[in-house]
Design a protein around this motif. Structure first.
Motif, PDB file in Angstrom:
ATOM      1  N   ALA A 142       4.183  10.766  -4.906  1.00 49.83           N
ATOM      2  CA  ALA A 142       4.987  10.999  -3.704  1.00 49.83           C
ATOM      3  C   ALA A 142       5.637   9.704  -3.221  1.00 49.83           C
ATOM      4  O   ALA A 142       6.816   9.684  -2.853  1.00 49.83           O
ATOM      5  CB  ALA A 142       4.102  11.589  -2.596  1.00 49.83           C
ATOM      6  N   THR A 143       4.866   8.625  -3.244  1.00 48.00           N
ATOM      7  CA  THR A 143       5.401   7.337  -2.796  1.00 48.00           C
ATOM      8  C   THR A 143       6.508   6.864  -3.728  1.00 48.00           C
ATOM      9  O   THR A 143       7.553   6.373  -3.272  1.00 48.00           O
ATOM     10  CB  THR A 143       4.275   6.289  -2.732  1.00 48.00           C
ATOM     11  N   ARG A 144       6.290   7.016  -5.020  1.00 47.86           N
ATOM     12  CA  ARG A 144       7.321   6.623  -5.989  1.00 47.86           C
ATOM     13  C   ARG A 144       8.612   7.403  -5.736  1.00 47.86           C
ATOM     14  O   ARG A 144       9.715   6.833  -5.778  1.00 47.86           O
ATOM     15  CB  ARG A 144       6.832   6.866  -7.412  1.00 47.86           C
ATOM     16  N   GLN A 164       0.830  -1.204   0.000  1.00 52.23           N
ATOM     17  CA  GLN A 164       0.000   0.000   0.000  1.00 52.23           C
ATOM     18  C   GLN A 164       0.868   1.259   0.000  1.00 52.23           C
ATOM     19  O   GLN A 164       2.058   1.211   0.309  1.00 52.23           O
ATOM     20  CB  GLN A 164      -0.899  -0.004   1.241  1.00 52.23           C
ATOM     21  N   LEU A 165       0.218   2.383  -0.289  1.00 53.09           N
ATOM     22  CA  LEU A 165       0.927   3.667  -0.350  1.00 53.09           C
ATOM     23  C   LEU A 165       0.910   4.335   1.019  1.00 53.09           C
ATOM     24  O   LEU A 165       0.438   5.462   1.193  1.00 53.09           O
ATOM     25  CB  LEU A 165       0.275   4.576  -1.402  1.00 53.09           C
ATOM     26  N   TYR A 194       8.588  -3.310  -7.523  1.00 49.33           N
ATOM     27  CA  TYR A 194       7.659  -2.910  -6.462  1.00 49.33           C
ATOM     28  C   TYR A 194       6.352  -2.486  -7.125  1.00 49.33           C
ATOM     29  O   TYR A 194       6.305  -1.508  -7.861  1.00 49.33           O
ATOM     30  CB  TYR A 194       8.237  -1.757  -5.633  1.00 49.33           C
ATOM     31  N   TRP A 195       5.310  -3.258  -6.874  1.00 45.39           N
ATOM     32  CA  TRP A 195       3.974  -2.997  -7.421  1.00 45.39           C
ATOM     33  C   TRP A 195       3.240  -2.086  -6.440  1.00 45.39           C
ATOM     34  O   TRP A 195       2.894  -2.483  -5.337  1.00 45.39           O
ATOM     35  CB  TRP A 195       3.246  -4.332  -7.590  1.00 45.39           C
ATOM     36  N   MET A 196       3.014  -0.838  -6.842  1.00 45.72           N
ATOM     37  CA  MET A 196       2.327   0.110  -5.956  1.00 45.72           C
ATOM     38  C   MET A 196       0.821  -0.170  -5.953  1.00 45.72           C
ATOM     39  O   MET A 196       0.202  -0.253  -7.017  1.00 45.72           O
ATOM     40  CB  MET A 196       2.573   1.546  -6.420  1.00 45.72           C
ATOM     41  N   ALA A 197       0.264  -0.289  -4.781  1.00 38.93           N
ATOM     42  CA  ALA A 197      -1.174  -0.568  -4.651  1.00 38.93           C
ATOM     43  C   ALA A 197      -1.956   0.737  -4.782  1.00 38.93           C
ATOM     44  O   ALA A 197      -2.628   1.186  -3.847  1.00 38.93           O
ATOM     45  CB  ALA A 197      -1.461  -1.254  -3.326  1.00 38.93           C
ATOM     46  N   THR A 198      -1.870   1.334  -5.963  1.00 31.21           N
ATOM     47  CA  THR A 198      -2.467   2.658  -6.175  1.00 31.21           C
ATOM     48  C   THR A 198      -3.990   2.615  -6.219  1.00 31.21           C
ATOM     49  O   THR A 198      -4.641   3.641  -6.040  1.00 31.21           O
ATOM     50  CB  THR A 198      -1.947   3.273  -7.482  1.00 31.21           C
ATOM     51  N   GLU A 199      -4.572   1.440  -6.475  1.00 34.96           N
ATOM     52  CA  GLU A 199      -6.032   1.353  -6.608  1.00 34.96           C
ATOM     53  C   GLU A 199      -6.722   1.038  -5.287  1.00 34.96           C
ATOM     54  O   GLU A 199      -7.944   0.980  -5.235  1.00 34.96           O
ATOM     55  CB  GLU A 199      -6.384   0.306  -7.660  1.00 34.96           C
ATOM     56  N   SER A 229     -11.944   9.518  -0.905  1.00 33.29           N
ATOM     57  CA  SER A 229     -12.781   8.513  -1.574  1.00 33.29           C
ATOM     58  C   SER A 229     -12.070   8.124  -2.858  1.00 33.29           C
ATOM     59  O   SER A 229     -11.208   8.838  -3.353  1.00 33.29           O
ATOM     60  CB  SER A 229     -14.178   9.076  -1.870  1.00 33.29           C
ATOM     61  N   GLY A 230     -12.435   6.995  -3.385  1.00 34.15           N
ATOM     62  CA  GLY A 230     -11.789   6.534  -4.606  1.00 34.15           C
ATOM     63  C   GLY A 230     -10.434   5.910  -4.345  1.00 34.15           C
ATOM     64  O   GLY A 230     -10.065   5.607  -3.202  1.00 34.15           O
ATOM     65  N   ALA A 231      -9.674   5.722  -5.410  1.00 35.96           N
ATOM     66  CA  ALA A 231      -8.359   5.092  -5.328  1.00 35.96           C
ATOM     67  C   ALA A 231      -7.368   6.029  -4.650  1.00 35.96           C
ATOM     68  O   ALA A 231      -7.263   7.204  -5.003  1.00 35.96           O
ATOM     69  CB  ALA A 231      -7.869   4.729  -6.722  1.00 35.96           C
ATOM     70  N   VAL A 232      -6.615   5.506  -3.678  1.00 33.53           N
ATOM     71  CA  VAL A 232      -5.722   6.367  -2.897  1.00 33.53           C
ATOM     72  C   VAL A 232      -4.573   6.919  -3.736  1.00 33.53           C
ATOM     73  O   VAL A 232      -4.047   7.995  -3.433  1.00 33.53           O
ATOM     74  CB  VAL A 232      -5.160   5.620  -1.671  1.00 33.53           C
TER      75      VAL A 232
END
Length: 532
Positions: free
Chosen positions: A210-212, A96-97, A133-138, A162-165
């Motif tokens: 930002a996480t990337r 997760q992010l 690294y697969w970012m859990a963007t959804e 709300s929605g995808a983080v």
């Protein structure tokens, strides 16, 4: 200094994971191959036959687009280009992010992935191995990711979401930056941390960006490739599986069947499949897709589709279909030339529910590797442990059990009344013989008296233990203080603390030591000593 403890001795891992590490035969049907170095050869051969060449081209084009405006190291650039070749495979972890990476084990997952790719490169020099690294963007569970713990402080980002983080705008961050800065020291390492935090969240528009940036900064020279799979081009590769899920609902049937098998083998299942294991994704919306009254409806919205309409929507807008926890692994393994997924115990638990579903979709099931787990100990804490005559296996005990054991060890008086209980049982043996020789109804009275005497001894033993705890209070408090420091909230350190606490004290040495000492195929819990 590096030491290890068997996962089986930690008391922190489920029976399912322990049995997997022990290669218990009853789990064989739930995974493909165990992650031994030699088994990767067969996994390479299987994946090579079962991975579409056109997916490589699409993957590389999308990665080049995502990295277009980023500072890319030579090693990352080389790895992205290598993915075009049919002798290149990935080792993947996902997460997760979390704000500022969240729990410490985030680093362990990524370093395990990097190190396994390097180890495989040595073993199989004719192949290329790329850590991903697969970012859990959804993901949409903002409450799970909007904070991190720094020492005794919770640093949180409190907004309505709300929605995808991954699409969340990094706005109203001034207060968060101020909160973090107020608890940091003024050392060079502390300055690096706050600058990294500011650049990530003040100079990037979304949480994904930002996480990337943070992960790039921390692992810039390792060749780690960061992927955001929330992309129209990438999801076009997944259209056949989206259609199968919407119209045939295969996942529910397959995963339910496997879950039943796991339960019959006395294991708890981690996730429950839904009728349709997809969300509908739009700005500020990520809601379940339901099939009701002959129509496909998006939960908690006005969106609904007939069969022909949703077929058209899938074809024209696959990016609007977001896999849930059941389907995300399938999307990953469809998209990537992946050999192995590295995750925590909870993640592996739900992967074990998916093998038959993968088979139904004709997608190779990856090898599953438990990420490295570790505890970071200072030299000062190591000295204290030795002074207190504690093994690390002692510190993994529940605190009441630890205190009980150490009280008995430290006490000058023997607290164990086992010999007295045995003596008592022998004395009552004669009474039982007498009861048998005379009136057998007397036996019940003898048994009652015996139990009363045993209970009395047990009560005295507890009273003596309690008295000795008071007498040894100072030593026992030192033991508890050390355990509380190493196991915050009576949990594993890696689940509670953020890397910043250790980076402030150790700087770049933290990352270097973790990279040197975390061995992904050494399936033991690591104990890592750092100078601070």
């Amino acid at each position: 200094m590096l030491d290890c403890i068997a996962y089986q001795e930690t008391n922190y891992f489920s029976p399912l994971i322990i049995d997997y590490l022990n290669k218990n035969k009853k789990l064989d049907i739930f995974y493909n191959r165990f992650p031994d170095l030699i088994n990767f050869q067969k996994q390479i051969e299987e994946k090579k036959k079962n991975y579409k060449a056109e997916h490589r081209k699409i993957l590389v084009q999308e990665l080049q687009e995502q990295y277009k405006n980023l500072p890319v190291s030579k090693k990352v650039e080389t790895n992205i280009r290598a993915l075009e070749k049919d002798n290149t495979f990935t080792i993947t972890t996902g997460h997760q992010l979390n704000l500022f990476t969240g729990p410490l084990y985030f680093l362990y997952k990524i370093i395990s992935t990097i190190n396994l790719a390097e180890e495989l490169s040595v073993k199989y020099p004719l192949q290329n191995f790329v850590p991903v690294y697969w970012m859990a963007t959804e993901d949409h569970d903002f409450a799970e990711i909007n904070f991190f713990n720094y020492r005794d402080n919770k640093i949180s980002w409190d907004i309505d979401s709300s929605g995808a983080v991954g699409e969340l705008k990094t706005e109203r961050f001034d207060q968060v930056i101020q909160s973090f800065q107020s608890v940091l020291g003024d050392s060079e390492n502390a300055q690096y941390l706050i600058n990294l935090f500011k650049k990530a969240y003040a100079q990037h528009k979304t949480l994904a960006d930002a996480t990337r940036y943070i992960v790039l900064e921390l692992f810039q020279d390792t060749g780690l490739v960061i992927l955001d799979a929330n992309s129209k081009k990438l999801k076009e590769t997944f259209i056949p599986h989206i259609e199968d899920e919407v119209f045939n609902q295969t996942a529910y049937e397959q995963v339910e069947q496997t879950s039943q098998q796991l339960q019959e083998a006395n294991y708890r299942t981690q996730v429950n499949p839904r009728g349709i294991n997809l969300f509908y994704l739009k700005p500020n919306i990520r809601e379940r897709i339901l099939y009701e009254d002959g129509k496909f409806k998006v939960n908690n919205t006005v969106f609904e589709f007939t069969e022909s309409q949703i077929r058209k929507e899938i074809k024209e807008h696959p990016e609007r279909f977001s896999p849930n926890v059941i389907m995300r692994p399938l999307y990953q393994e469809t998209l990537l030339p992946n050999l192995c997924y590295i995750g925590g115990g909870g993640e592996l638990a739900y992967w074990f529910q998916l093998k038959s579903y993968f088979k139904s979709q004709q997608v190779t099931f990856p090898m599953l590797l438990l990420r490295n787990s570790a505890i970071i100990v200072s030299e000062k804490q190591q000295r204290k442990r030795q002074e207190l005559n504690l093994d690390f296996t002692d510190l993994f005990l529940p605190q009441n059990e630890l205190v009980k054991q150490k009280t008995k060890q430290l006490s000058a008086i023997q607290i164990d009344f086992s010999s007295q209980k045995e003596f008592l049982k022998k004395q009552f043996g004669d009474l039982y013989k007498l009861a048998n020789d005379t009136d057998k109804s007397f036996r019940g009275a003898v048994a009652a008296q015996e139990q009363k005497q045993i209970n009395g001894l047990m009560h005295l033993e507890k009273r003596l233990l309690k008295a000795q705890k008071r007498k040894l209070k100072e030593s026992l408090e030192r033991i508890m203080q050390l355990q509380n420091a190493l196991f915050p909230q009576k949990s594993l350190q890696e689940r509670q603390l953020n890397f910043a606490q250790f980076y402030e004290e150790n700087g770049e040495l933290l990352i270097k030591r973790l990279q040197n000492e975390l061995k992904p195929l050494d399936l033991r819990f690591k104990i890592i000593t750092l100078p601070y």
